[in-house]
Design a protein around this motif. Structure first.
Motif, short mmCIF file in Angstrom:
data_model
loop_
_atom_site.label_atom_id
_atom_site.label_comp_id
_atom_site.label_asym_id
_atom_site.label_seq_id
_atom_site.Cartn_x
_atom_site.Cartn_y
_atom_site.Cartn_z
N PRO A 95 47.67 -69.18 0.38
CA PRO A 95 48.51 -68.62 1.46
C PRO A 95 48.36 -67.10 1.52
N GLY A 96 48.26 -66.58 2.73
CA GLY A 96 48.14 -65.13 2.91
C GLY A 96 46.73 -64.60 2.86
N ILE A 97 45.74 -65.46 2.58
CA ILE A 97 44.34 -65.05 2.55
C ILE A 97 43.57 -65.91 3.54
N GLY A 98 42.86 -65.28 4.45
CA GLY A 98 42.13 -65.99 5.49
C GLY A 98 40.64 -66.07 5.20
N LEU A 99 39.90 -66.62 6.15
CA LEU A 99 38.47 -66.83 5.97
C LEU A 99 37.71 -65.52 5.87
N ARG A 100 38.06 -64.56 6.71
CA ARG A 100 37.33 -63.28 6.67
C ARG A 100 37.60 -62.54 5.37
N THR A 101 38.84 -62.55 4.92
CA THR A 101 39.17 -61.90 3.65
C THR A 101 38.47 -62.59 2.49
N THR A 102 38.39 -63.91 2.54
CA THR A 102 37.67 -64.65 1.49
C THR A 102 36.22 -64.19 1.41
N GLN A 103 35.59 -64.03 2.56
CA GLN A 103 34.19 -63.58 2.56
C GLN A 103 34.07 -62.17 1.97
N ARG A 104 35.03 -61.31 2.30
CA ARG A 104 34.99 -59.94 1.76
C ARG A 104 35.22 -59.93 0.25
N LEU A 105 36.09 -60.81 -0.24
CA LEU A 105 36.34 -60.89 -1.68
C LEU A 105 35.11 -61.38 -2.42
N VAL A 106 34.43 -62.36 -1.86
CA VAL A 106 33.22 -62.88 -2.50
C VAL A 106 32.14 -61.81 -2.56
N GLU A 107 32.00 -61.04 -1.48
CA GLU A 107 31.02 -59.95 -1.48
C GLU A 107 31.38 -58.87 -2.49
N LEU A 108 32.69 -58.59 -2.61
CA LEU A 108 33.14 -57.55 -3.53
C LEU A 108 32.90 -57.94 -4.98
N ARG A 109 33.18 -59.19 -5.33
CA ARG A 109 33.05 -59.58 -6.74
C ARG A 109 31.60 -59.69 -7.19
N ARG A 110 30.65 -59.63 -6.26
CA ARG A 110 29.25 -59.53 -6.65
C ARG A 110 28.93 -58.14 -7.18
N GLN A 111 29.80 -57.16 -6.82
CA GLN A 111 29.58 -55.77 -7.23
C GLN A 111 30.44 -55.38 -8.43
N ARG A 112 31.68 -55.88 -8.46
CA ARG A 112 32.59 -55.55 -9.56
C ARG A 112 33.75 -56.54 -9.54
N ARG A 113 34.59 -56.45 -10.55
CA ARG A 113 35.73 -57.35 -10.63
C ARG A 113 36.81 -56.96 -9.62
N ILE A 114 37.48 -57.97 -9.10
CA ILE A 114 38.52 -57.75 -8.08
C ILE A 114 39.81 -57.31 -8.75
N ARG A 115 40.42 -56.25 -8.19
CA ARG A 115 41.71 -55.76 -8.67
C ARG A 115 42.77 -56.00 -7.61
N TYR A 116 44.02 -55.91 -8.05
CA TYR A 116 45.14 -56.18 -7.15
C TYR A 116 45.13 -55.23 -5.96
N GLU A 117 44.78 -53.99 -6.20
CA GLU A 117 44.79 -53.01 -5.11
C GLU A 117 43.76 -53.33 -4.04
N ASP A 118 42.73 -54.10 -4.39
CA ASP A 118 41.74 -54.52 -3.38
C ASP A 118 42.40 -55.41 -2.33
N LEU A 119 43.31 -56.26 -2.75
CA LEU A 119 44.00 -57.14 -1.80
C LEU A 119 44.90 -56.33 -0.88
N THR A 120 45.51 -55.28 -1.43
CA THR A 120 46.32 -54.39 -0.59
C THR A 120 45.46 -53.71 0.45
#
Length: 406
Positions: A334-359
């Motif tokens: 909940p609260g995460i859509g398809l476009r954000t999912t794609q951006r998160l997957v691209e980001l975690r290929r570069q580094r680990r995801i942090r909470y501030e990334d979601l903000t």
């Protein structure tokens, strides 16, 4: 009757048909002396389609006379509403006049059944033919298909129209037999099959003539019978699977003057229609199945959206580690859509995801927070109770402003 009087009656009569979105129409240019009605021009559009273009449509009926006596329809044979009828040339004149005034860039045309299904379909096709061949109109055209019409007429309509639609009206065969006994569910499905076959032929043979490039859609009336949301969503899922529909539209039943006793005297909550649209989007875009959204008979919850309801019913899957989880599961948070999912997957290929990334990505963190794990965040045990989350995340009714003298 004056043309303006006909327009007043037949535009108002068309408001009950919800299946007139224009997504999927091909882009056309009206440059040159032979083009009129570009669907991607500037300054002529008033609503946005899902693919980002603006298209406003002249939405009218050819006529609100009808041979049928469907109990839920304001234009039924036994209704005492004012009647009017356009001829094809009048519809063409109105469409071009509204276009030249920069009011519309397309036409949505439906009709009651007059004389016969074939005659009515011939009149609808003639409007589209005149626009395309006589006036070189390149704007968007959506034609409502008459189910019992000759398949050859439906195929011809697909040559001229961008989208065709066949309204299934009610979610079950039994309801249709009860409230619209003159309609035949078999002929409705056959018309959908004819359109689907025309689309397939074009895909299989690139040089084949164009055929309804924006696909087909349908509409279900909600609340005119006792059908629950589970049955409605399973019916929609079947239509998407069998006929590859672009959209199923849901229209909350609206009580009409002098309604027969066979239909409700009160409208269903509009929020129910809204929840069905949300659930339908999950079917089309997120890979959900109807059985996942509603296990067994029943209606969707009105106080929480279907995606949140699914997450609360599947707490064993959460919280999800965004740095490791499968993208298909991340999209179900909940609260995460398809476009954000794609951006998160691209980001975690570069580094680990942090909470501030979601903000930064503007996720709806109030909803997402209890369901996620990042490299620097993990929800507490108290935040994970389904009962607690249901109370905290449910939609609150908007406060009503009192009148000055209340």
């Amino acid at each position: 009757m004056q043309l303006i009087d006909k327009l007043s009656i037949l535009a108002d009569a068309a408001k009950y048909d919800a299946s007139c979105a224009s997504s999927g129409a091909p882009k056309r240019s009206s440059r040159g002396k032979d083009g009129l009605g570009s669907t991607n021009g500037m300054g002529i559009c008033h609503s946005y389609t899902p693919d980002g273009r603006c298209v406003s449509l002249l939405k009218i009926l050819l006529t609100n006379f009808c041979l049928y006596d469907c109990q839920y329809c304001i234009n039924r044979r036994s209704s005492d509403v004012p009647r009017a009828r356009f001829n094809p040339e009048e519809v063409v004149t109105l469409t071009l006049d509204f276009y030249r005034r920069n009011c519309v860039s397309g036409l949505f045309l439906s009709s009651g059944i007059i004389r016969s299904a074939d005659y009515t379909m011939e009149q609808l096709v003639e409007v589209a033919r005149l626009l395309r061949e006589e006036h070189q109109f390149r704007g968007y055209i959506h034609l409502k298909t008459i189910p019992d019409a000759d398949p050859a007429l439906i195929a011809l309509a697909g040559r001229y129209a961008d989208r065709l639609s066949v309204n299934i009206e009610l979610p079950t065969d039994q309801s249709l037999q009860t409230l619209a006994p003159e309609k035949n569910i078999g002929s409705i499905r056959q018309a959908m099959h004819t359109i689907h076959t025309g689309e397939q032929n074009v895909r299989d043979e690139p040089r084949a003539p164009r055929f309804a490039p924006a696909g087909q859609s349908t509409q279900m009336i909600i609340g005119a019978d006792a059908t629950d949301d589970s049955t409605i969503l399973h019916s929609a899922q079947t239509l998407y699977s069998h006929f590859k529909l672009r959209r199923v539209y849901y229209s909350a039943f609206s009580p009409i003057p002098n309604s027969p006793g066979s239909v409700p005297l009160a409208a269903p909550p509009l929020l129910r229609e809204h929840r069905l649209y949300q659930a339908d989007f999950l079917l089309r875009g997120y890979g959900f199945q109807a059985d996942e959204l509603l296990k067994g008979p029943g209606d969707l919850a009105l106080d929480i959206d279907p995606k949140l309801a699914w997450a609360l019913n599947n707490r064993d899957l959460f919280p999800l580690d965004l740095n490791r989880a499968d993208p298909s599961l991340i999209a179900r948070i909940p609260g995460i859509g398809l476009r954000t999912t794609q951006r998160l997957v691209e980001l975690r290929r570069q580094r680990r995801i942090r909470y501030e990334d979601l903000t930064r990505m503007r996720c709806l963190l109030d909803k997402a927070r209890p369901f996620i794990i990042t490299s620097d965040y993990k929800p507490s045990q108290a935040q994970c109770s389904s009962e607690y989350l249901h109370q905290q995340l449910r939609d609150r009714p908007q406060p009503q402003q009192l009148g000055l003298w209340a």
